[in-house]
Design a protein around this motif. Structure first.
Motif, PDB file in Angstrom:
ATOM      1  N   ASP A  11     -10.325   2.980  -9.092  1.00 31.60           N
ATOM      2  CA  ASP A  11     -10.718   3.167 -10.434  1.00 31.60           C
ATOM      3  C   ASP A  11     -11.446   4.441 -10.807  1.00 31.60           C
ATOM      4  O   ASP A  11     -12.290   4.998 -10.128  1.00 31.60           O
ATOM      5  CB  ASP A  11     -11.625   2.067 -11.166  1.00 31.60           C
ATOM      6  N   HIS A  12     -11.050   5.205 -11.934  1.00 29.99           N
ATOM      7  CA  HIS A  12     -11.445   6.391 -12.248  1.00 29.99           C
ATOM      8  C   HIS A  12     -11.579   7.624 -11.317  1.00 29.99           C
ATOM      9  O   HIS A  12     -12.282   8.577 -11.351  1.00 29.99           O
ATOM     10  CB  HIS A  12     -12.985   6.092 -12.654  1.00 29.99           C
ATOM     11  N   LYS A  39      -7.359   2.028 -12.531  1.00 27.91           N
ATOM     12  CA  LYS A  39      -7.574   2.122 -13.803  1.00 27.91           C
ATOM     13  C   LYS A  39      -8.455   3.398 -14.312  1.00 27.91           C
ATOM     14  O   LYS A  39      -9.221   4.003 -13.425  1.00 27.91           O
ATOM     15  CB  LYS A  39      -8.634   0.918 -14.437  1.00 27.91           C
ATOM     16  N   ASN A  40      -8.255   3.912 -15.339  1.00 26.50           N
ATOM     17  CA  ASN A  40      -8.591   5.326 -16.032  1.00 26.50           C
ATOM     18  C   ASN A  40      -8.675   6.422 -15.076  1.00 26.50           C
ATOM     19  O   ASN A  40      -9.519   7.147 -14.642  1.00 26.50           O
ATOM     20  CB  ASN A  40     -10.245   5.041 -16.205  1.00 26.50           C
ATOM     21  N   THR A  41      -7.519   6.180 -14.155  1.00 26.14           N
ATOM     22  CA  THR A  41      -7.288   7.290 -13.214  1.00 26.14           C
ATOM     23  C   THR A  41      -6.684   8.522 -13.979  1.00 26.14           C
ATOM     24  O   THR A  41      -5.877   8.444 -15.031  1.00 26.14           O
ATOM     25  CB  THR A  41      -6.203   7.073 -12.217  1.00 26.14           C
ATOM     26  N   ARG A  42      -6.935  10.033 -13.516  1.00 26.43           N
ATOM     27  CA  ARG A  42      -6.680  10.961 -14.295  1.00 26.43           C
ATOM     28  C   ARG A  42      -5.822  11.932 -13.073  1.00 26.43           C
ATOM     29  O   ARG A  42      -6.432  11.844 -11.968  1.00 26.43           O
ATOM     30  CB  ARG A  42      -7.822  11.825 -14.794  1.00 26.43           C
ATOM     31  N   LYS A  93      -4.970   3.165 -19.260  1.00 26.46           N
ATOM     32  CA  LYS A  93      -5.469   4.190 -19.378  1.00 26.46           C
ATOM     33  C   LYS A  93      -5.242   5.253 -18.630  1.00 26.46           C
ATOM     34  O   LYS A  93      -6.294   6.367 -18.501  1.00 26.46           O
ATOM     35  CB  LYS A  93      -7.202   4.149 -20.148  1.00 26.46           C
ATOM     36  N   ARG A 131      -4.258   9.092 -17.367  1.00 26.10           N
ATOM     37  CA  ARG A 131      -3.732  10.136 -17.992  1.00 26.10           C
ATOM     38  C   ARG A 131      -3.391  11.118 -17.264  1.00 26.10           C
ATOM     39  O   ARG A 131      -3.894  11.503 -15.866  1.00 26.10           O
ATOM     40  CB  ARG A 131      -5.035  10.838 -18.635  1.00 26.10           C
TER      41      ARG A 131
END
Ligand SMILES: Nc1ncnc2c1ncn2[C@@H]1O[C@H](COP(=O)(O)OP(=O)(O)O)[C@@H](O)[C@H]1O
Ligand SMILES: [Mg+2]
Lengths: 248, 481
Positions: B323-324, B352-355, B384, B386
């Motif tokens: 995540d992140h 999750k929340n990976t960019r 989420k 991106r």
């Protein structure tokens, strides 16, 4: 200094300049005026050596040398500077890198050592003051995102950096407000010396209140139709270009 | 032809500067590939059984696979039986100092501008120089060892740190991943291994220079980088190769594993022999590079400047498992003459929340073809996620091609994916503007191209960025008529 003799030039096979002769001596300022499309920018570009324009007849000598044999960059290094009517954007190339390369090419041509980074930055600070250009502009990429007026001011800044023998200003005044105009004129006048010359291409006589020409030439349809002293500019302003068109 | 095209035409016909062959006795085995060859390679390297098993599994898988044909490339058929799969510069004993290294080998490095002697003194750069398949010399090892950092040849890692290698080998790039990765897994000769322990920030850029030398030798390197929790490392890879007529196959594998909050920056400047002006010779570069952001808040960043090779097939990718976590890809790919490049990236969002961020700058000249191929994939649980992708192409002249193939597979509605693409040409007016300031056409083109690529070049470590800028310019230089 500069002799243009019976110059004919064409672009894409279409003849634009149809026999132009001008003689510019050191210390002189020549104004070239004329309606849109008369060939003013073409003349400026031919002098600077743009390959798009083909010289079909005539000669150009600069300090005794046949200019037509020199590539654009060689003409620049010999001291010819063109302030572009529409300066070009070069994204990602910093003003510092661009000008440092340009200045050092000029120095190399003169047999001088290249400037070090700190010497260069010092020179830049000095010249920035002359044309009152802000670091916000000089820290950006070449002309990228500059307003029309900022681009023009940047041209004069580059001229100040390169100290040309012959400066050709192609409608540097268009799009400038009165303050900017005064600064551009100041830049030109500061650089003025008995050894260099300026050709001011303009539409309006407004700029000529600040940069006073020794000669005014009227270019119309690829030919110089009238040459006289500075009073010609005023006369043109009063009578308009139709007067010339009707006479020629 | 317009004037601009004429200029570009001459400017882009520069011959390769690093074309020379070093005459060093090589310990090579017979041409060709079969199970015996795989066993022989493993035996020559005195490998443990588990590694031989890994190779054999990969070899058997490879036999069942087919060469990929989906890329926008014309790949001449490769005769895998006409390749030598193992070649090591002959060395009688372990070397204690540079004085003992074959002077001719050192001379080769010098011609390439890699003075090993000086490298030792150069602050902050440790060099693991790979000549053909065996590491010749590793420097700065002691400094690194103090911090528990392992940076050595792959073979040495297999001998000294078998548990680490066994644990992570094939994690990011499984042996069956693709045709060339399977081939590499079967016959890889050597490469680099790097391990950064928990909480350690590697104090210097780790740098590897690869070099292909022995004629007819396929080069199959294997690089494995493991960044343990809270660690950081910046890794540099750069290469050049001598000029020769036969095409040379290169199928490397690079694996990166980033654990909790770890960050790995991997930078490449690739300058292998691209073939001559008529498209004869040159390296075939089929590389598999992948990183796994396994830990939460981990980050892997690929930066590449690709100017060489006749054919480039390369997609450094990030799998964002934690995540992140963040994946980045910055690329400049320049093709000239008859070069072909099909390169890009895959960004796989799982956590999750990976960019992810993709910045790709293609530059095509001559009659070359340059394609960007990118996949952004968002798994259903990647809330989420991106991505932002910027893919630009710059054309020099009108005989070259630029192509963009962006693919998106999104299984999560909360993801935000943005894609921008531009195509531009160097204009005659830009060149004239530079000329008018006293800058010659070659320098002007170099300057404009470097300006265009600046966003990516800025991501490279300083000394590498300077080298890369020169390389872009050299790759386009020629005699201006
Ligand atoms: N590439 C071109 N092809 C054909 N005609 C051109 C080209 N460029 C300029 N011209 C023409 O040349 C003439 C002179 O243009 P220019 O020198 O820009 O005039 P000025 O600067 O005096 O306004 C104009 O009629 C213009 O339309
Ligand atoms: Mg004009």
């Amino acid at each position: 200094m500069l002799q243009i003799k019976n110059l004919h030039a064409s672009v894409d096979g279409k003849e634009i300049l149809k026999g132009i002769s001008i003689d510019v001596k050191p210390g002189e300022i020549h104004a070239i005026m004329g309606p849109n499309g008369s060939g003013k920018s073409t003349l400026a570009n031919v002098l600077a050596g743009h390959e798009k324009y083909e010289v079909t007849e005539g000669e150009i000598f600069f300090e005794g040398e046949n200019l037509l044999e020199l590539a654009a960059e060689e003409r620049a290094r010999n001291g010819i500077f063109l302030s572009f009517q529409y300066p070009i954007e070069i994204p990602g190339v910093s003003m510092v890198n661009f000008l440092k390369t340009a200045v050092n090419e000029h120095r190399k041509h003169k047999g001088l050592e290249p400037l070090t980074a700190s010497q260069f930055l010092k020179l830049m600070e000095e010249k920035k003051k002359v044309v009152e250009i802000s670091s916000q502009l000089t820290n950006r990429s070449v002309n990228e995102g500059f307003s029309g007026g900022e681009k023009k001011r940047n041209e004069i800044f580059q001229m100040a950096m390169l100290e040309p023998k012959l400066a050709i200003l192609d409608e540097t005044d268009s799009g400038l407000d009165i303050d900017a105009l005064r600064i551009v004129a100041k830049g030109v006048n500061t650089l003025k010396s008995p050894h260099n010359a300026t050709i001011v291409v303009t539409h309006y006589q407004r700029l000529l209140e600040y940069i006073v020409p020794d000669y005014v030439h009227v270019l119309y349809n690829g030919k110089i139709v009238k040459s006289a002293g500075k009073e010609l500019a005023l006369e043109l302003e009063k009578k308009g270009y139709d007067w010339i068109k009707n006479e020629s | 032809m317009t004037e601009q095209d004429k200029i570009l035409d001459t400017v882009t016909k520069q011959e390769y500067k690093y074309g020379f062959v070093t005459d060093i006795e090589s310990d090579t085995i017979e041409k060709g590939l079969n199970e015996e060859v795989v066993r022989l390679i493993s035996a020559k390297k005195q490998e443990p059984q588990w590694l031989l098993d890994f190779r054999l599994k990969a070899y058997r898988k490879w036999l069942e696979m087919k060469s990929p044909n989906w890329a926008y490339l014309k790949i001449p058929s490769i005769d895998f039986q006409d390749i030598i799969y193992y070649s090591a510069p002959k060395q009688k004993k372990q070397l204690n100092s540079l004085d003992e290294v074959d002077p001719e080998l050192l001379e080769t490095f010098n011609k390439l501008g890699i003075p090993l002697e000086e490298q030792k003194h150069l602050a902050g750069v440790a060099v693991d120089a790979v000549m053909d398949s065996v590491s010749v010399k590793t420097t700065f090892k002691e400094t690194l060892a103090e911090r528990g950092i392992i940076f050595c040849s792959f073979s040495e890692a297999v001998r000294e740190y078998p548990d680490l290698v066994k644990k992570y080998l094939g994690n990011a790039v499984p042996y069956a991943d693709n045709y060339f990765a399977a081939l590499n897994s079967a016959v890889f000769s050597d490469g680099s291994f790097c391990y950064i322990p928990k909480g350690v920030r590697c104090p210097m850029e780790l740098s590897t220079y690869f070099r292909i030398n022995a004629a007819n030798t396929g080069q199959f390197e294997r690089t494995l980088i493991v960044a343990d929790d809270d660690s950081y490392v910046s890794y540099l890879e750069g290469c050049t190769a001598p000029q020769r007529d036969e095409n040379q196959l290169h199928a490397a594998v690079v694996e990166i594993i980033a654990l909790e909050r770890a960050e790995v920056k991997y930078s490449t400047v690739q300058n292998w022999y691209p073939g001559d002006k008529n498209g004869k010779g040159g390296i075939y570069n089929f590389v598999t590079k992948r990183g796994i952001c396994r830990g939460d808040f981990s980050k892997i960043s690929w930066t590449q400047v690709e100017t060489g090779s006749a054919i480039t097939w390369k997609y450094p990718s990030c799998v964002m498992l934690g995540d992140h976590s963040t994946g980045e890809f910055y690329s400049v790919a320049l093709t000239n003459n008859h070069q072909q490049a099909d390169t890009g990236t895959k960004m796989i969002h799982i956590g999750k929340n990976t960019r992810s961020l993709i910045v790709s700058k293609g530059i095509s000249a001559g009659v070359s073809n340059n394609s960007y191929r990118g996949l952004v994939k968002v798994a259903s649980r990647a809330d989420k996620a991106r991505n932002f992708s910027q893919c630009d192409s710059l054309l020099l002249g009108d005989k070259c091609g630029a192509h963009t193939f962006p693919y998106i597979e999104c299984s999560n509605k909360t993801a935000i994916l943005e894609h921008e693409a531009t195509t531009s040409k160097i204009s005659e007016d830009q060149i004239f503007y530079c000329n008018q300031r006293g800058i010659g056409t070659e320098d002007a083109i170099g300057m404009i191209v470097n300006g265009y690529a600046r966003e990516v070049l800025n991501k490279l470590p300083m000394e590498f960025a300077v080298e890369a800028q020169k390389l872009l310019q050299i790759s386009l230089e020629g005699s201006v008529g």
